[in-house]
Write a protein that holds these residues in place. Structure first.
Motif: not given
Length: 127
Positions: A1-24
């Motif tokens: 079994q594998v569990r995946l956990v995402e992180s890095g989401g949020g609120l950002v203005q148009a034109g901005g950047s975010l980096r999402l991570s996923c750690a199995p």
């Protein structure tokens, strides 16, 4: 079994950047191709990007090409989605997915091909 956990989401203005991570976690010694999907309110979950187990093959949906980059660090068991030039239409819950595979350089684009899913992380882009 594998569990995946995402992180890095949020609120950002148009034109901005975010980096999402996923750690199995779990059976991470096996080979997994990885993908990112997203689901906006009232819409179906859609494919965003995919990466092979080796990391040498990637694929993007047309709407994010040139703006998003998927990558992975197998030593850290982490997959990333770098999102630049974000638009309000990118607003969605983003899901990480893993596909058990014997192929080093194959990626997968179909939702039905994936074996494991994370719980999702919210990305909101304001105009």
């Amino acid at each position: 079994q594998v569990r995946l956990v995402e992180s890095g989401g949020g609120l950002v203005q148009a034109g901005g950047s975010l980096r999402l991570s996923c750690a199995p976690s779990g059976r991470t010694s096996l080979r997994y191709a990885m993908g990112w999907f997203r689901q906006a309110p009232g819409k179906d979950r859609e494919f965003v990007a995919a990466i092979s187990w080796s990391g040498d093959s990637t694929y993007y949906t047309d709407s994010v090409k040139g703006r998003f980059t998927i990558s992975r660090d197998n030593a850290k068991n982490t997959v990333y989605l770098q999102m630049n030039s974000l638009k309000p239409e990118d607003t969605a819950v983003y899901y990480c997915a893993a596909k058990l595979t014997i192929y080093s350089s194959k990626y997968y684009r179909k939702r039905s091909e994936y074996d494991y899913w994370g719980q999702g992380t919210q990305v909101t882009v304001s105009s």
